[in-house]
Design an enzyme around this catalytic site. Structure first.
Site, PDB file in Angstrom:
ATOM      1  N   HIS A 155      -9.621   0.921   4.466  1.00  0.00           N
ATOM      2  CA  HIS A 155      -8.403   1.040   5.353  1.00  0.00           C
ATOM      3  C   HIS A 155      -8.446   2.008   6.538  1.00  0.00           C
ATOM      4  CE1 HIS A 155      -4.378   2.421   6.186  1.00  0.00           C
ATOM      5  NE2 HIS A 155      -3.882   1.273   5.545  1.00  0.00           N
ATOM      6  N   SER A 175       3.408  -2.157  10.284  1.00  0.00           N
ATOM      7  CA  SER A 175       4.538  -2.139  10.679  1.00  0.00           C
ATOM      8  C   SER A 175       5.311  -3.645  10.488  1.00  0.00           C
ATOM      9  CB  SER A 175       4.926  -1.869  11.967  1.00  0.00           C
ATOM     10  OG  SER A 175       4.552  -0.398  12.344  1.00  0.00           O
ATOM     11  N   ASN A 192       0.877  -1.179   0.034  1.00  0.00           N
ATOM     12  CA  ASN A 192       0.073   0.068  -0.072  1.00  0.00           C
ATOM     13  C   ASN A 192       0.993   1.247   0.208  1.00  0.00           C
ATOM     14  OD1 ASN A 192      -1.755   2.213   0.406  1.00  0.00           O
ATOM     15  ND2 ASN A 192      -2.599   1.118   2.409  1.00  0.00           N
ATOM     16  N   GLY A 209       2.292   2.213  10.958  1.00  0.00           N
ATOM     17  CA  GLY A 209       3.156   3.282  10.857  1.00  0.00           C
ATOM     18  C   GLY A 209       3.920   3.709  12.053  1.00  0.00           C
ATOM     19  N   LYS A 253       0.229   4.088  -0.329  1.00  0.00           N
ATOM     20  CA  LYS A 253      -0.429   5.319   0.384  1.00  0.00           C
ATOM     21  C   LYS A 253      -0.104   6.728  -0.572  1.00  0.00           C
ATOM     22  CE  LYS A 253      -0.284   2.898   4.943  1.00  0.00           C
ATOM     23  NZ  LYS A 253      -0.408   3.001   6.217  1.00  0.00           N
ATOM     24  N   GLU A 311      -6.881   4.534   7.229  1.00  0.00           N
ATOM     25  CA  GLU A 311      -6.962   5.903   7.206  1.00  0.00           C
ATOM     26  C   GLU A 311      -8.098   6.257   6.514  1.00  0.00           C
ATOM     27  OE1 GLU A 311      -3.134   5.182   5.280  1.00  0.00           O
ATOM     28  OE2 GLU A 311      -2.352   4.689   7.088  1.00  0.00           O
ATOM     29  N   GLU A 326      -5.551  -5.041  10.403  1.00  0.00           N
ATOM     30  CA  GLU A 326      -4.738  -4.236  10.447  1.00  0.00           C
ATOM     31  C   GLU A 326      -5.084  -3.280  11.785  1.00  0.00           C
ATOM     32  OE1 GLU A 326      -2.374  -2.885   6.620  1.00  0.00           O
ATOM     33  OE2 GLU A 326      -4.278  -1.728   6.910  1.00  0.00           O
TER      34      GLU A 326
HETATM   35  P1  13P Z   1       2.786   0.353   7.668  1.00  0.00           P
HETATM   36  O1  13P Z   1       3.444  -0.846   7.319  1.00  0.00           O
HETATM   37  O2  13P Z   1       3.739   1.559   7.419  1.00  0.00           O
HETATM   38  O3  13P Z   1       3.016   0.316   9.199  1.00  0.00           O
HETATM   39  O4  13P Z   1       1.343   0.672   7.261  1.00  0.00           O
HETATM   40  C1  13P Z   1       0.568  -0.729   7.144  1.00  0.00           C
HETATM   41  C2  13P Z   1      -0.767  -0.156   6.355  1.00  0.00           C
HETATM   42  O5  13P Z   1      -1.267   0.541   6.722  1.00  0.00           O
HETATM   43  C3  13P Z   1      -0.777  -1.039   4.883  1.00  0.00           C
HETATM   44  O6  13P Z   1      -2.069  -0.858   4.575  1.00  0.00           O
END
Ligand code: 13P
Length: 256
Positions: A97, A215, A10, A175, A12, A99, A169
């Site tokens: 997701h 992560s 992803n 993150g 982002k 976010e 997740e």
């Molecule tokens: P990170 O691997 O940066 O923690 O992000 C995970 C994520 O949100 C994947 O969709």
């Protein structure tokens, strides 16, 4: 039942068009090393879907959207229709997701419509669920994620489920450098599978892939992938470099 794991990147809101094409090309070039033992997908920002799909070529690396509209077309400024994702070379899309759930307030009613619209257009859906730290600390992890699955899959029948993958997740692990330990991940994944078994049937539940995200790095991928109900990874930060993404893919491919 053997499930072929999936590792998704992803991206982002990172990279520019040139960097996205380069990264896709590097991943495509390395994909042969895991072909047949793990499915690879990348989720670039919408404007780069076309160049990334072209760079991925026939490597087997699939391209997916990071989000999709719940409407098939119309006066919805800024939204991207499922048919447009298909037109840009996508075969998949993320839905829900964190976010978007927690950052933008998307709820399960909206997400269930997005899932339905994407499936109707022939896209696979990678549906994301996960609890916040507050929910975990209040002992509400299972209620939260099982409720999200029930709500977001409200319009999905047993046949459709073959076109759905899940990603667990935990929001507190995204993150932050903090990962759910293998045991923490496994118990949630097992609960999700059991919920699907009750709602659909045992066969469909055994078949569905449940990826872990939050992560995931080359250093912790192997122990997560060794869990019985962890069927791959959805990777953020570590997916922005081909080598670390492919290292995680190799860890998933080695899964017993
Ligand atoms: P990170 O691997 O940066 O923690 O992000 C995970 C994520 O949100 C994947 O969709």
């Amino acid at each position: 039942m053997t499930r072929i794991p999936m590792v998704g990147g992803n991206w982002k809101m990172h990279l520019d068009g040139r960097a996205a094409a380069t990264l896709a090309g590097e991943i495509a070039a390395g994909a042969g090393g895991v072909e047949g033992s793990v499915d690879l997908a990348v989720f670039p920002p919408h404007p780069y879907l076309g160049v990334v799909s072209a760079a991925a070529g026939d490597s087997g690396v699939v391209t997916g959207g990071q989000d999709v509209s719940d409407e098939p077309s119309g006066a919805f400024t800024g939204q991207v229709a499922a048919s447009m994702l298909v037109d840009s070379g996508c075969t998949m899309t993320l839905v829900g997701h964190s976010e978007r759930r927690h950052g933008l307030g998307e709820d399960d009613v909206l997400l269930s419509r997005k899932v339905r619209t994407a499936l109707d257009e022939g896209l696979r859906v990678l549906l994301c669920v996960g609890e916040t730290l507050e929910q975990r600390d209040q002992g509400k992890t299972f209620d939260t994620v099982l409720g999200q699955v029930r709500g977001s899959l409200a319009l999905v029948n047993t046949d459709d489920l073959a076109c759905v993958d899940l990603a667990y997740e935990p929001v507190w692990a995204i993150g932050t450098g903090r990962t759910a330990g293998p045991a923490e991940a496994q118990e949630v994944h097992a609960a999700l599978r059991s919920e699907l078994g009750s709602r659909y049937d045992a066969r469909s539940a055994a078949r569905i892939r449940i990826l872990y995200g939050g992560s995931v790095k080359p250093a912790n991928a192997a122990e997560l992938m060794a869990c019985e109900d962890v069927d791959g990874a959805l990777v953020g930060g570590a997916s922005l470099q081909a080598e670390s993404f492919l290292d995680i893919a190799r860890a998933a491919a080695r899964r017993e």
